[in-house]
Design a protein around this motif. Structure first.
Motif, PDB file in Angstrom:
ATOM      1  N   SER A  82      10.412 -12.978  -0.445  1.00  0.00           N
ATOM      2  CA  SER A  82      11.838 -13.281  -0.520  1.00  0.00           C
ATOM      3  C   SER A  82      12.216 -13.784  -1.914  1.00  0.00           C
ATOM      4  O   SER A  82      13.190 -13.325  -2.515  1.00  0.00           O
ATOM      5  CB  SER A  82      12.199 -14.328   0.536  1.00  0.00           C
ATOM      6  N   ALA A  83      11.441 -14.710  -2.441  1.00  0.00           N
ATOM      7  CA  ALA A  83      11.706 -15.238  -3.783  1.00  0.00           C
ATOM      8  C   ALA A  83      11.551 -14.132  -4.829  1.00  0.00           C
ATOM      9  O   ALA A  83      12.345 -14.051  -5.770  1.00  0.00           O
ATOM     10  CB  ALA A  83      10.751 -16.385  -4.096  1.00  0.00           C
ATOM     11  N   TRP A  84      10.559 -13.288  -4.658  1.00  0.00           N
ATOM     12  CA  TRP A  84      10.312 -12.180  -5.590  1.00  0.00           C
ATOM     13  C   TRP A  84      11.509 -11.227  -5.609  1.00  0.00           C
ATOM     14  O   TRP A  84      11.974 -10.831  -6.678  1.00  0.00           O
ATOM     15  CB  TRP A  84       9.029 -11.470  -5.165  1.00  0.00           C
ATOM     16  N   LEU A  85      12.048 -10.899  -4.434  1.00  0.00           N
ATOM     17  CA  LEU A  85      13.209 -10.005  -4.365  1.00  0.00           C
ATOM     18  C   LEU A  85      14.446 -10.642  -4.995  1.00  0.00           C
ATOM     19  O   LEU A  85      15.208  -9.978  -5.704  1.00  0.00           O
ATOM     20  CB  LEU A  85      13.503  -9.622  -2.912  1.00  0.00           C
TER      21      LEU A  85
ATOM     22  N   LYS B 211       0.817  -1.220   0.000  1.00  0.00           N
ATOM     23  CA  LYS B 211       0.000   0.000   0.000  1.00  0.00           C
ATOM     24  C   LYS B 211       0.850   1.269   0.000  1.00  0.00           C
ATOM     25  O   LYS B 211       0.309   2.365   0.044  1.00  0.00           O
ATOM     26  CB  LYS B 211      -0.934  -0.001   1.201  1.00  0.00           C
ATOM     27  N   GLY B 212       2.174   1.107  -0.028  1.00  0.00           N
ATOM     28  CA  GLY B 212       3.056   2.263  -0.129  1.00  0.00           C
ATOM     29  C   GLY B 212       3.749   2.678   1.151  1.00  0.00           C
ATOM     30  O   GLY B 212       4.412   3.714   1.181  1.00  0.00           O
ATOM     31  N   ASN B 213       3.655   1.896   2.214  1.00  0.00           N
ATOM     32  CA  ASN B 213       4.307   2.226   3.471  1.00  0.00           C
ATOM     33  C   ASN B 213       5.814   1.989   3.337  1.00  0.00           C
ATOM     34  O   ASN B 213       6.273   0.846   3.227  1.00  0.00           O
ATOM     35  CB  ASN B 213       3.720   1.368   4.595  1.00  0.00           C
ATOM     36  N   LYS B 214       6.569   3.076   3.352  1.00  0.00           N
ATOM     37  CA  LYS B 214       8.023   2.988   3.137  1.00  0.00           C
ATOM     38  C   LYS B 214       8.732   2.297   4.298  1.00  0.00           C
ATOM     39  O   LYS B 214       9.711   1.582   4.097  1.00  0.00           O
ATOM     40  CB  LYS B 214       8.602   4.380   2.918  1.00  0.00           C
ATOM     41  N   LYS B 215       8.251   2.501   5.505  1.00  0.00           N
ATOM     42  CA  LYS B 215       8.875   1.882   6.679  1.00  0.00           C
ATOM     43  C   LYS B 215       8.743   0.356   6.618  1.00  0.00           C
ATOM     44  O   LYS B 215       9.684  -0.372   6.934  1.00  0.00           O
ATOM     45  CB  LYS B 215       8.212   2.429   7.950  1.00  0.00           C
ATOM     46  N   ALA B 216       7.585  -0.125   6.192  1.00  0.00           N
ATOM     47  CA  ALA B 216       7.375  -1.573   6.075  1.00  0.00           C
ATOM     48  C   ALA B 216       8.280  -2.158   4.995  1.00  0.00           C
ATOM     49  O   ALA B 216       8.883  -3.222   5.183  1.00  0.00           O
ATOM     50  CB  ALA B 216       5.914  -1.870   5.767  1.00  0.00           C
ATOM     51  N   LEU B 217       8.393  -1.466   3.864  1.00  0.00           N
ATOM     52  CA  LEU B 217       9.274  -1.932   2.790  1.00  0.00           C
ATOM     53  C   LEU B 217      10.730  -1.931   3.261  1.00  0.00           C
ATOM     54  O   LEU B 217      11.484  -2.864   2.978  1.00  0.00           O
ATOM     55  CB  LEU B 217       9.117  -1.072   1.532  1.00  0.00           C
ATOM     56  N   GLU B 218      11.100  -0.912   4.007  1.00  0.00           N
ATOM     57  CA  GLU B 218      12.462  -0.839   4.538  1.00  0.00           C
ATOM     58  C   GLU B 218      12.745  -2.028   5.463  1.00  0.00           C
ATOM     59  O   GLU B 218      13.826  -2.617   5.410  1.00  0.00           O
ATOM     60  CB  GLU B 218      12.633   0.471   5.309  1.00  0.00           C
ATOM     61  N   ASN B 219      11.775  -2.402   6.277  1.00  0.00           N
ATOM     62  CA  ASN B 219      11.918  -3.553   7.165  1.00  0.00           C
ATOM     63  C   ASN B 219      12.127  -4.833   6.361  1.00  0.00           C
ATOM     64  O   ASN B 219      12.982  -5.663   6.689  1.00  0.00           O
ATOM     65  CB  ASN B 219      10.690  -3.666   8.079  1.00  0.00           C
ATOM     66  N   ILE B 220      11.360  -4.999   5.304  1.00  0.00           N
ATOM     67  CA  ILE B 220      11.492  -6.180   4.440  1.00  0.00           C
ATOM     68  C   ILE B 220      12.876  -6.208   3.797  1.00  0.00           C
ATOM     69  O   ILE B 220      13.567  -7.233   3.800  1.00  0.00           O
ATOM     70  CB  ILE B 220      10.395  -6.179   3.357  1.00  0.00           C
ATOM     71  N   LEU B 221      13.293  -5.078   3.252  1.00  0.00           N
ATOM     72  CA  LEU B 221      14.584  -5.010   2.561  1.00  0.00           C
ATOM     73  C   LEU B 221      15.751  -5.207   3.527  1.00  0.00           C
ATOM     74  O   LEU B 221      16.757  -5.824   3.165  1.00  0.00           O
ATOM     75  CB  LEU B 221      14.712  -3.692   1.811  1.00  0.00           C
TER      76      LEU B 221
END
Length: 175
Positions: A68-71, A12-22
């Motif tokens: 994980s596989a997608w990244l 949904k565009g939450n940068k903090k969540a994406l940062e956590n994943i990365l």
């Protein structure tokens, strides 16, 4: 570690969540990139490109469990694009191999193996890296590279046979 909620927020565009994943996946992303280019600066550039691509296309992820596989798929494609664009051969030095090696292997054999890997096409190299350097099962590799599991198995079998033959030829030539 990230959760399914983090994935949903990131979609949904939450940068903090994406940062956590990365942050969770960054080491694996770097290792894959490094195995392709054998150079720290180039691997970091590939990871940076992959992170950018993930950021702009996060909303397209379908299965939260496959992030994980997608990244890793994004990193593989970014590495292949980078290699095609730069078309350079980077010699392997001892310190670089120590950074990615997990098992003690004779240095000469290790150099020969990495040189043989460079002779493979992108698909073969991706399958070998994901299987033996990253420890993925055939089914997971099929998801990452986007082909049937049977194709992964047959490509793996043919590639290993080819590597064994070349490795044996080089061993005989060195004796």
């Amino acid at each position: 570690m990230y959760t399914k909620k983090d994935v949903q927020k990131a979609k949904k565009g939450n940068k903090k969540a994406l940062e956590n994943i990365l942050q969770t996946e960054r080491t694996k992303m770097y290792q894959i990139a490094y195995l392709y280019v054998k150079n720290q600066a180039d691997a970091l550039e590939i990871v940076q490109e992959a992170v950018f691509k993930a950021f702009i296309s996060m909303h397209t992820i379908r299965d939260s469990a496959q992030v994980s596989a997608w990244l890793k798929q994004i990193v593989i494609h970014a590495a292949i694009d980078y290699i095609r664009k730069h078309r350079k051969v980077t010699p392997i030095i001892h310190e670089q191999m120590e950074a990615i090696a997990d098992k003690p292997v004779d240095l000469d054999q290790q150099i020969d193996l990495y040189n043989l890997l460079d002779e493979l096409d992108e698909k073969q190299k991706s399958i070998i890296i994901l299987k033996y350097f990253e420890g993925y099962r055939d089914r997971e590799i099929a998801i990452i590279i986007g082909c049937p599991e049977g194709t992964v198995k047959s490509t793996l079998h043919r590639t290993l046979l080819r590597l064994r033959q070349k490795f044996q030829k080089e061993d005989c030539a060195n004796e």
